[in-house]
Motif scaffolding. Structure first.
Motif, PDB file in Angstrom:
ATOM      1  N   ILE A 193      39.412 145.419  12.653  1.00 11.92           N
ATOM      2  CA  ILE A 193      39.721 146.850  12.614  1.00 11.92           C
ATOM      3  C   ILE A 193      38.453 147.565  12.191  1.00 11.92           C
ATOM      4  O   ILE A 193      37.998 147.439  11.053  1.00 11.92           O
ATOM      5  CB  ILE A 193      40.870 147.161  11.640  1.00 11.92           C
ATOM      6  CG1 ILE A 193      42.120 146.373  12.022  1.00 11.92           C
ATOM      7  CG2 ILE A 193      41.162 148.652  11.631  1.00 11.92           C
ATOM      8  CD1 ILE A 193      43.270 146.534  11.044  1.00 11.92           C
ATOM      9  N   GLY A 228      39.436 152.237  13.962  1.00 15.05           N
ATOM     10  CA  GLY A 228      40.247 152.883  12.942  1.00 15.05           C
ATOM     11  C   GLY A 228      39.514 154.081  12.385  1.00 15.05           C
ATOM     12  O   GLY A 228      38.418 154.421  12.845  1.00 15.05           O
ATOM     13  N   GLY A 235      44.663 151.934   9.678  1.00 14.86           N
ATOM     14  CA  GLY A 235      44.730 150.482   9.662  1.00 14.86           C
ATOM     15  C   GLY A 235      46.068 149.961  10.143  1.00 14.86           C
ATOM     16  O   GLY A 235      46.143 148.935  10.831  1.00 14.86           O
ATOM     17  N   ALA A 238      46.104 150.394  13.964  1.00 14.97           N
ATOM     18  CA  ALA A 238      45.174 149.470  14.598  1.00 14.97           C
ATOM     19  C   ALA A 238      45.711 148.048  14.600  1.00 14.97           C
ATOM     20  O   ALA A 238      45.490 147.284  15.549  1.00 14.97           O
ATOM     21  CB  ALA A 238      43.828 149.521  13.873  1.00 14.97           C
ATOM     22  N   THR A 239      46.434 147.661  13.552  1.00 12.49           N
ATOM     23  CA  THR A 239      47.026 146.318  13.491  1.00 12.49           C
ATOM     24  C   THR A 239      48.072 146.132  14.582  1.00 12.49           C
ATOM     25  O   THR A 239      48.125 145.092  15.253  1.00 12.49           O
ATOM     26  CB  THR A 239      47.650 146.076  12.106  1.00 12.49           C
ATOM     27  OG1 THR A 239      46.635 146.217  11.116  1.00 12.49           O
ATOM     28  CG2 THR A 239      48.271 144.695  12.016  1.00 12.49           C
ATOM     29  N   ALA A 254      39.338 143.968   8.265  1.00 11.50           N
ATOM     30  CA  ALA A 254      39.329 145.436   8.272  1.00 11.50           C
ATOM     31  C   ALA A 254      38.072 145.908   7.558  1.00 11.50           C
ATOM     32  O   ALA A 254      37.753 145.422   6.462  1.00 11.50           O
ATOM     33  CB  ALA A 254      40.568 145.984   7.576  1.00 11.50           C
ATOM     34  N   MET A 259      42.144 150.509   5.218  1.00  7.06           N
ATOM     35  CA  MET A 259      42.679 150.009   6.485  1.00  7.06           C
ATOM     36  C   MET A 259      43.288 148.624   6.305  1.00  7.06           C
ATOM     37  O   MET A 259      44.278 148.291   6.969  1.00  7.06           O
ATOM     38  CB  MET A 259      41.587 150.000   7.552  1.00  7.06           C
ATOM     39  CG  MET A 259      41.087 151.382   7.935  1.00  7.06           C
ATOM     40  SD  MET A 259      40.064 151.425   9.433  1.00  7.06           S
ATOM     41  CE  MET A 259      38.696 150.371   8.968  1.00  7.06           C
ATOM     42  N   ALA A 263      46.954 147.326   7.259  1.00  8.39           N
ATOM     43  CA  ALA A 263      47.194 146.103   8.025  1.00  8.39           C
ATOM     44  C   ALA A 263      48.258 145.236   7.345  1.00  8.39           C
ATOM     45  O   ALA A 263      49.152 144.698   8.008  1.00  8.39           O
ATOM     46  CB  ALA A 263      45.888 145.321   8.168  1.00  8.39           C
TER      47      ALA A 263
END
Length: 351
Positions: A193, A228, A235, A238-239, A254, A259, A263
């Protein structure tokens, strides 16, 4: 004879020179005046018994008791820690700190430098990452040069590719340490990320990881990278995007702790993965929250408060003035291993 009524204009008239020239000579401006003209001004001042105005000198020399601190996000714990360190040192010197928040906008950062210069701050500390956007460094260099020429002091946190003293964290080395840690745990399907692509700290952390990954004989081009915005919500999103792209990922790196926290939340719900049994997570910065998360976070530690203090010390230090080369402080990083990483296992959502 009472000379209290003698003005700077009287001195300029007596010397046959401009008011601006008289001010530069007698009020301590950093702008150069020829030796002959300066001598005329001083002789005229002595003949008239001119007494300079202390507050005017302070203004001309930019010796206000205020320093400017520019950050990218005032509510980001990363910048809060740096600001605390910097402001503690400023307060020790009897200085007030004016804090400016750019919201990650490079143009706003340049505008704030101009505004703080207009406010006659004694110095400027730029605490945000350098920016790689084309033309930005040149534009920032131009406004900082004008500030420095007027007697202002400048210090930086992170590499800005500018000729001023700075505190430089080892971001590349930190990324490399994460790569080695995950590699040694047996992870081969890693997702990253990233952060805002125009920040030099992002490119350094990312290149440190990928460079080390390649040195292990692995193909870094196969690592999925999702952008991100250095926030928890970024985060989280993005995960979800990473696992939509490759559900077989066994580890996430990350590029900052916020972030990474996002996650961890996304992996728990809605994805339903166990950390670290099925997916390992690593962050960067070692914010105060990292050790207190439900799953304590493995992360790269930066001494953020110390970095802020060191940068303000550089700003106020007389040793930094007039040096041929800017004085830089290189800050090492350490990987702090906690409960969010473990040897790679076959990943899969809970039944």
């Amino acid at each position: 004879m009472d000379n209290s009524g003698v003005t700077l204009q009287d001195v300029a008239d007596r010397a046959g020179l401009s008011l601006a020239t008289a001010s530069r000579v007698l009020n301590g401006s950093s702008r150069t005046v020829g030796a002959a003209a300066a001598e005329k001004i001083r002789r005229a001042a002595a003949d008239l018994g001119y007494v300079s105005n202390g507050p005017a000198q302070a203004l001309a020399r930019s010796t206000t008791s205020v320093v400017g601190l520019v950050v990218h996000e005032v509510d980001d714990p990363y910048f809060a820690a740096i600001a605390r360190g910097a402001m503690t040192v400023a307060a020790r010197h009897g200085l007030l700190t004016t804090l400016a928040n750019t919201f990650h906008d490079p143009d706003r950062e340049i505008e704030y430098v101009k505004r703080l210069q207009a406010q006659r701050v004694r110095g400027l500390l730029l605490a945000g990452s350098g920016v790689t956007t084309e033309g930005y460094t040149e534009a920032l260099a131009a406004v900082l040069e004008g500030f420095a020429r007027g007697g202002g002091r400048i210090a930086l946190v992170s590499d800005h590719n500018l000729p001023y003293p700075g505190v430089l964290p080892a971001n590349k080395n930190g990324g490399a340490q994460v790569a080695r840690h995950l590699h040694d745990l047996g992870h081969r399907k890693v997702g990253i990320i990233s952060g805002p692509s125009f920040l030099s700290s992002v490119s350094d952390r990312l290149s440190g990881f990928t460079g080390a990954w390649e040195s292990f004989g692995l193909d870094a081009s196969q690592i999925p990278v999702v952008g991100g915005d250095f926030t928890r919500s970024g985060g989280f999103a993005a995960t979800l995007a990473l696992f939509e792209r490759d559900p077989g990922i066994t580890a996430i790196f990350a590029l900052n702790d916020l972030m990474a926290a996002g996650a961890l939340a996304a992996l728990a719900d809605p994805l339903g993965y166990r950390v670290p049994a099925e997916v390992s997570v690593v962050g960067f910065d070692d914010l105060w929250i990292a050790a207190d998360l439900r799953t304590p976070l493995t992360t790269v530690r930066l001494p953020l408060e110390d970095m802020g203090a060191q940068a303000m010390d550089l700003l106020l230090s007389t040793e930094s003035m007039g040096a041929d080369k800017p004085r830089n402080i290189h800050v090492p990083v350490d990987l702090v291993v906690r409960s969010s990483t473990a040897p790679a296992r076959i990943a899969g959502p809970l039944a």
